[in-house]
Scaffold this motif. Structure first.
Motif, PDB file in Angstrom:
ATOM      1  N   LEU A   1       0.909  -1.198   0.049  1.00  0.00           N
ATOM      2  CA  LEU A   1      -0.096   0.160  -0.049  1.00  0.00           C
ATOM      3  C   LEU A   1       1.017   1.267  -0.073  1.00  0.00           C
ATOM      4  CD1 LEU A   1      -2.561  -1.320   2.583  1.00  0.00           C
ATOM      5  CD2 LEU A   1      -2.913  -0.785   0.187  1.00  0.00           C
ATOM      6  N   GLN A   2       0.643   2.093  -0.760  1.00  0.00           N
ATOM      7  CA  GLN A   2       1.315   3.624  -0.835  1.00  0.00           C
ATOM      8  C   GLN A   2       0.499   4.742  -0.698  1.00  0.00           C
ATOM      9  OE1 GLN A   2       3.049   3.180  -4.696  1.00  0.00           O
ATOM     10  NE2 GLN A   2       4.297   1.251  -4.403  1.00  0.00           N
ATOM     11  N   ASN A   3       1.024   5.713  -0.160  1.00  0.00           N
ATOM     12  CA  ASN A   3       0.225   7.118   0.206  1.00  0.00           C
ATOM     13  C   ASN A   3      -0.049   7.615  -1.170  1.00  0.00           C
ATOM     14  OD1 ASN A   3       0.647   6.689   2.945  1.00  0.00           O
ATOM     15  ND2 ASN A   3       2.521   7.971   2.973  1.00  0.00           N
ATOM     16  N   GLY A   4      -1.496   7.812  -1.356  1.00  0.00           N
ATOM     17  CA  GLY A   4      -1.701   8.697  -2.618  1.00  0.00           C
ATOM     18  C   GLY A   4      -1.853   7.765  -3.978  1.00  0.00           C
ATOM     19  N   ARG A   5      -1.691   6.244  -3.524  1.00  0.00           N
ATOM     20  CA  ARG A   5      -2.152   5.337  -4.452  1.00  0.00           C
ATOM     21  C   ARG A   5      -3.155   4.643  -4.385  1.00  0.00           C
ATOM     22  NH1 ARG A   5       2.339   4.988  -8.479  1.00  0.00           N
ATOM     23  NH2 ARG A   5       0.570   3.389  -9.561  1.00  0.00           N
ATOM     24  N   ALA A   6      -4.193   4.225  -5.383  1.00  0.00           N
ATOM     25  CA  ALA A   6      -5.265   3.368  -5.084  1.00  0.00           C
ATOM     26  C   ALA A   6      -4.897   1.726  -5.517  1.00  0.00           C
ATOM     27  CB  ALA A   6      -6.408   3.999  -5.697  1.00  0.00           C
ATOM     28  N   ILE A   7      -5.795   1.123  -4.950  1.00  0.00           N
ATOM     29  CA  ILE A   7      -5.923  -0.581  -5.450  1.00  0.00           C
ATOM     30  C   ILE A   7      -7.184  -0.844  -5.544  1.00  0.00           C
ATOM     31  CG2 ILE A   7      -5.330  -2.640  -4.861  1.00  0.00           C
ATOM     32  CD1 ILE A   7      -2.797  -1.775  -3.470  1.00  0.00           C
ATOM     33  N   CYS A   8      -7.664  -1.235  -6.640  1.00  0.00           N
ATOM     34  CA  CYS A   8      -9.137  -1.721  -6.553  1.00  0.00           C
ATOM     35  C   CYS A   8      -9.196  -3.331  -6.645  1.00  0.00           C
ATOM     36  CB  CYS A   8      -9.762  -1.011  -7.906  1.00  0.00           C
ATOM     37  SG  CYS A   8     -11.574  -1.147  -8.144  1.00  0.00           S
ATOM     38  N   PHE A   9     -10.157  -3.869  -6.117  1.00  0.00           N
ATOM     39  CA  PHE A   9     -10.367  -5.482  -6.137  1.00  0.00           C
ATOM     40  C   PHE A   9     -11.715  -5.828  -5.928  1.00  0.00           C
ATOM     41  CE2 PHE A   9      -8.968  -4.569  -1.802  1.00  0.00           C
ATOM     42  CZ  PHE A   9      -9.994  -5.261  -0.982  1.00  0.00           C
TER      43      PHE A   9
END
Length: 105
Positions: A63-71
């Motif tokens: 997980l990264q600050n300012g980044r998104a992951i969708c699942f």
């Protein structure tokens, strides 16, 4: 009854919501799933994401600050945090776009 954001029928609880999740350093959330593939989860790292990881269907991503992951929420997933700061994530759960009010369309 229909969801407010789309002309699709209500099919599952918690299909659309916005949540802030806090995870303390050293915490683990066990492998789980949402019980349905109707909702998609969109996780946006807000702060403290260094050392935090998300595993979905056996694939691990940091997980990264300012980044998104969708699942797909129906897929087995878990999260853990080996960092030193509290991890904050904004999660937007929304209806899967391939669902339709009329399955024949």
């Amino acid at each position: 009854s229909h969801l407010p954001s789309a002309n699709v029928p209500y099919v599952h609880y918690n299909t659309e919501e916005v949540v802030l999740f806090l995870l303390a350093p050293g915490s683990r959330v066990r492998l789980h799933n949402g019980g349905s593939n109707a909702p998609l989860n969109l996780h946006l790292g807000l702060s403290g994401c260094e050392g935090a990881h998300l595993e979905v269907a056996g694939e691990t991503r940091p997980l990264q600050n300012g980044r998104a992951i969708c699942f797909d929420d129906g897929t087995d997933h878990r999260v853990w945090h080996d960092g030193t700061e509290e991890r904050w994530v904004l999660t937007v759960r929304l209806m899967h776009p391939q669902l339709a009010a009329d399955p024949a369309t």
